[in-house]
Design an enzyme around this catalytic site. Structure first.
Site, mmCIF file in Angstrom:
data_model
loop_
_atom_site.group_PDB
_atom_site.id
_atom_site.type_symbol
_atom_site.label_atom_id
_atom_site.label_comp_id
_atom_site.label_asym_id
_atom_site.label_seq_id
_atom_site.Cartn_x
_atom_site.Cartn_y
_atom_site.Cartn_z
ATOM 1 N N CYS A 65 0.825 -1.211 0.000
ATOM 2 C CA CYS A 65 0.000 0.000 0.000
ATOM 3 C C CYS A 65 0.863 1.266 0.000
ATOM 4 C CB CYS A 65 -0.901 -0.012 1.239
ATOM 5 S SG CYS A 65 -1.808 1.523 1.513
ATOM 6 N N THR A 89 -8.580 -0.182 6.692
ATOM 7 C CA THR A 89 -7.477 0.308 5.880
ATOM 8 C C THR A 89 -6.155 0.314 6.637
ATOM 9 O OG1 THR A 89 -7.824 2.635 6.484
ATOM 10 C CG2 THR A 89 -9.061 1.799 4.582
ATOM 11 N N VAL A 90 -5.088 0.227 5.874
ATOM 12 C CA VAL A 90 -3.739 0.465 6.375
ATOM 13 C C VAL A 90 -3.249 1.771 5.749
ATOM 14 C CG1 VAL A 90 -3.109 -1.934 6.792
ATOM 15 C CG2 VAL A 90 -2.796 -0.991 4.504
ATOM 16 N N TRP A 94 -7.649 -6.764 5.732
ATOM 17 C CA TRP A 94 -6.255 -7.161 5.583
ATOM 18 C C TRP A 94 -5.964 -8.263 6.603
ATOM 19 C CZ3 TRP A 94 -2.969 -4.967 1.965
ATOM 20 C CH2 TRP A 94 -3.413 -3.787 1.351
ATOM 21 N N TYR A 137 -5.112 6.517 -9.192
ATOM 22 C CA TYR A 137 -6.342 5.780 -8.875
ATOM 23 C C TYR A 137 -7.521 6.327 -9.673
ATOM 24 C CZ TYR A 137 -4.067 3.366 -5.003
ATOM 25 O OH TYR A 137 -3.242 2.564 -4.257
#
Length: 343
Positions: A42, A109-110, A75, A173
């Site tokens: 990421c 999220t990370v 995750w 993105y």
């Protein structure tokens, strides 16, 4: 029935925005209390990984690394023995979000900072997290740590970083997840307008702002290092490869060869994440073998522009054995975790 696709990409920025600060009664700065959970795949997590290493916060904030792929749920810690994070003793990052808020309704999220006593997430607000590592954790920075966010440069840095985020970090993105041709065309033009601006800016200066690395360089690097392996093909950002921008390619190599940057990069995990997880873009799940990565450690010639990576500071020390990138996933990294120049 055809699934509905959003015509243009809008990032969900509804994060847990709590902060760990010196004066917080709830989440005070306290070495050994928090665990930074990342994935090397990421780009947003890579920002924190690099900043933590540059500042020497390894002993103050431990590191948990998720695998490169995940399902719609969370995750996972599938890189660790038994599929459990060795400190948090949980298989999925979602567990830490659920500990914070049962039935947590938003994205898992990370990067995320997790409070060890409660095993719950404190924050996943990545735009603030790297700044707080700089400003709030300064008592625990290593000797010789660079000033990544100098007060004297902030008036120049802030608009540069804003443009990098909106047009480059998020711009790739916007190209990759465009659902209609006009949205893609507009995103493509915006991205390469920004890359052309950066190419011009970096032609006669070694770093984005000032004469040593700053947070602006960290934030740009995480996109540049993924550009040819992922964004050029997978996200259709294909007007030119990074290696076809003379100044940007030399700048990226300069940073890559700086301790704290290239020695934290795992190219195979990066590729596996994008090409496997984004099944709507790549339904076969095939991960490409390329591109050729041998050029990352070739001479860049940027020394002639002056400046030095760490200014009056020094390079970070050796990477702890448990945090080293697998040499099979980054051909520039040796078994000792150190970058080795190409022959």
């Amino acid at each position: 029935m055809t699934a509905y696709v959003e015509p243009s990409f809008e990032r969900d920025t509804n994060y847990i925005d709590d902060r760990i600060t010196k004066d917080s009664p709830t989440w005070p700065v306290e070495p050994g209390r928090y665990r930074l959970v990342v994935s090397r795949a990421c780009p947003w997590a890579s920002r924190l990984t690099t900043v933590r290493r540059l500042l020497g916060l390894e002993d103050a904030i431990s590191l948990g690394v998720c695998g490169p792929t995940h399902d719609a749920d969370s995750w996972t810690f599938d890189l660790d023995p038994g599929g459990l994070d060795p400190v948090l003793k949980m298989p999925r990052l979602k567990d830490a979000f659920e500990n914070r808020q049962p039935g947590y309704p938003r994205g898992i999220t990370v990067p995320a900072l997790v409070d060890l006593p409660t095993r719950s997430v404190v924050t996943n607000d990545f735009p603030q997290m790297d700044i707080d590592l700089i400003e709030q954790w300064d008592a625990f920075h290593r000797d010789g740590a660079p000033d990544l966010y100098p007060q004297a440069l902030r008036a120049e840095m802030d608009p540069v970083m804003k443009r990098i985020y909106t047009e480059v970090n998020n711009g790739v993105y916007r190209c990759g997840f465009a659902g209609e041709q006009p949205a893609y065309d507009a995103a493509y033009d915006r991205l390469f307008t920004a890359l052309d601006w950066l190419e011009e800016r970096l032609t006669d200066r070694r770093y984005l702002v000032g004469d040593h690395i700053t947070l602006a360089d960290v934030r740009l690097f995480t996109t540049l290092v993924r550009f040819d392996p992922v964004y050029h093909g997978h996200f259709k950002c294909n007007r030119a490869k990074l290696i076809e921008f003379p100044a940007l390619w030399a700048y990226a190599r300069d940073l890559f060869q700086t301790p704290g940057f290239g020695d934290t990069v795992d190219f195979e995990q990066i590729k596996r994440h994008y090409y496997v997880v984004h099944s709507d873009i790549n339904p076969t799940g095939i991960v490409p073998k390329g591109p050729d990565l041998s050029g990352w450690m070739t001479p860049h010639g940027r020394e002639s522009l002056g400046g030095s990576a760490f200014g009056d500071g020094t390079a970070p020390g050796a990477i702890a054995e448990g945090e080293r990138v697998d040499p099979a996933d980054n051909p520039a990294v040796g078994p000792d975790g150190v970058l080795h120049r190409s022959n």
